[in-house]
Design a protein around this motif. Structure first.
Motif, PDB file in Angstrom:
ATOM      1  N   GLN A  66       0.832  -1.206   0.000  1.00  0.00           N
ATOM      2  CA  GLN A  66       0.000   0.000   0.000  1.00  0.00           C
ATOM      3  C   GLN A  66       0.868   1.258   0.000  1.00  0.00           C
ATOM      4  O   GLN A  66       0.555   2.242  -0.682  1.00  0.00           O
ATOM      5  N   ARG A  67       1.977   1.237   0.737  1.00  0.00           N
ATOM      6  CA  ARG A  67       2.874   2.402   0.751  1.00  0.00           C
ATOM      7  C   ARG A  67       3.502   2.625  -0.624  1.00  0.00           C
ATOM      8  O   ARG A  67       3.624   3.771  -1.088  1.00  0.00           O
ATOM      9  N   LEU A  68       3.896   1.538  -1.278  1.00  0.00           N
ATOM     10  CA  LEU A  68       4.466   1.662  -2.618  1.00  0.00           C
ATOM     11  C   LEU A  68       3.426   2.169  -3.608  1.00  0.00           C
ATOM     12  O   LEU A  68       3.739   2.972  -4.499  1.00  0.00           O
ATOM     13  N   GLN A  69       2.189   1.723  -3.480  1.00  0.00           N
ATOM     14  CA  GLN A  69       1.124   2.217  -4.352  1.00  0.00           C
ATOM     15  C   GLN A  69       0.884   3.702  -4.140  1.00  0.00           C
ATOM     16  O   GLN A  69       0.613   4.445  -5.090  1.00  0.00           O
ATOM     17  N   LEU A  70       0.989   4.156  -2.880  1.00  0.00           N
ATOM     18  CA  LEU A  70       0.826   5.579  -2.598  1.00  0.00           C
ATOM     19  C   LEU A  70       1.942   6.387  -3.249  1.00  0.00           C
ATOM     20  O   LEU A  70       1.692   7.441  -3.858  1.00  0.00           O
TER      21      LEU A  70
END
Length: 351
Positions: A254-258
């Motif tokens: 999720q952090r990488l997607q953000l």
């Protein structure tokens, strides 16, 4: 005697009321509360994002209607020019200073102008129906579009100041991603809580019939009890640890997607800004072409009335005048659409 030592226990009834008050559950309760809060934030962000999409679609349809209304007026003006030329050539044909070929050429232009006007009328009707549908109105609703756009007038270019940190904070889709990260972090806490001790206070009232407290009398009786329970996981064969690693991996995803979404939005903002600046440059050029086309038409009409130029020269000048006006309308509508799109990209759509 045997009868004195015999109890009536053929029908036994028993029940209990138990209350459990958690004291420490490894962080499960707090994590679930946080997940509920983040879920509410995601719902609000998704609602705001949908509202912005609806506003953008309505604005786009609105400016399409405005553009077609302006082009309809332009088509009527062009037809008036051709009709005027037709009248002049007809009079000149009577005097013998024009040819039948000139008249036929202009008649063709008249028919083309009428067809163009009919197409614009049909397009305007469909555009109004599309706007009605987006506004939740019946398709046959009467729509009156009030437009204050200064067509064919100079517009000063607006200066756009962009701070990406503000954009990232204002975009509802990024807000949803940040809330999703918070949810996955709390899921990590839930998974970790399965490996932690749990403490709770227990209070119970038990009752039974026959009453064992009063010598197995055939009546209900019972009593209260208060205690505490402590559950300590000792060994789970690595299953809970693997669940924790999986939850941590989901949070990292999720952090990488953000981060990826922030980079794409920055690119989107740059493209929208360049498109906005390019629209103003195009509009300034159309104003120059509009002045030249108007002046060229004036000289062509004067030259035709003096017998220096032919009807074909006037028709060419009228066509150039029509194209210059049409491009000017398209350029101004493009500016308005760029404003709407840029406000959506920046996350500052007013709703």
């Amino acid at each position: 005697p045997k009868e004195a030592m015999t109890y009536d226990i053929h029908n036994v009834f028993a029940g209990a009321i138990t209350l459990v008050q958690p004291i420490y559950m490894g962080g499960q309760i707090r994590a679930m509360n946080e997940i509920s809060k983040y879920a509410e934030e995601i719902a609000i962000s998704m609602r705001n994002s949908k509202i912005q999409e609806v506003i953008f679609a309505v604005d786009e349809a609105f400016w399409n209607v405005v553009s077609l209304k302006a082009k309809r007026q332009l088509a009527e003006n062009y037809l008036t020019l051709v009709d005027t030329l037709m009248y002049n050539v007809t009079e000149m044909l009577k005097e013998g200073v024009a040819t039948e070929s000139d008249k036929l050429t202009i008649e063709v232009r008249q028919n083309e102008a009428r067809i163009a006007l009919s197409k614009v009328d049909n397009g305007l009707t469909l555009a109004c129906m599309s706007l009605s549908q987006l506004c939740g109105l019946p398709l046959d609703s009467e729509i009156e579009v009030i437009n204050d756009a200064p067509f064919h007038k100079e517009m000063n270019q607006e200066i756009i100041q962009v701070e990406m940190t503000d954009v990232w904070r204002q975009r509802p889709d990024l807000q949803s991603l940040r809330s999703s990260i918070g949810i996955y972090e709390q899921k990590e806490r839930l998974t970790r809580s399965e490996m932690l001790p749990k403490l709770a206070i227990v209070g119970a009232y038990t009752f039974q019939n026959p009453n064992v407290i009063a010598g197995f009398e055939n009546r209900f009786g019972g009593g209260f009890s208060v205690g505490a329970t402590l559950s300590v996981p000792i060994w789970h064969w690595g299953g809970n640890y693997n669940k924790l690693k999986s939850a941590q991996s989901q949070t990292t995803i999720q952090r990488l997607q953000l981060e990826d979404a922030e980079e794409k939005i920055e690119l989107q903002v740059r493209q929208a800004t360049f498109r906005f600046e390019e629209a103003y440059k195009r509009y300034d050029l159309t104003l120059l072409n509009l002045d030249k086309a108007t002046e060229n038409l004036r000289h062509a009409e004067i030259g035709f009335s003096e017998g220096v130029l032919t009807a074909n020269d006037v028709i060419l000048a009228q066509t150039a005048w029509l194209q210059a006006h049409s491009e000017n309308i398209d350029a101004e509508i493009e500016i308005q659409l760029c404003k709407v799109y840029l406000s959506k990209v920046l996350g500052i759509t007013d709703y």
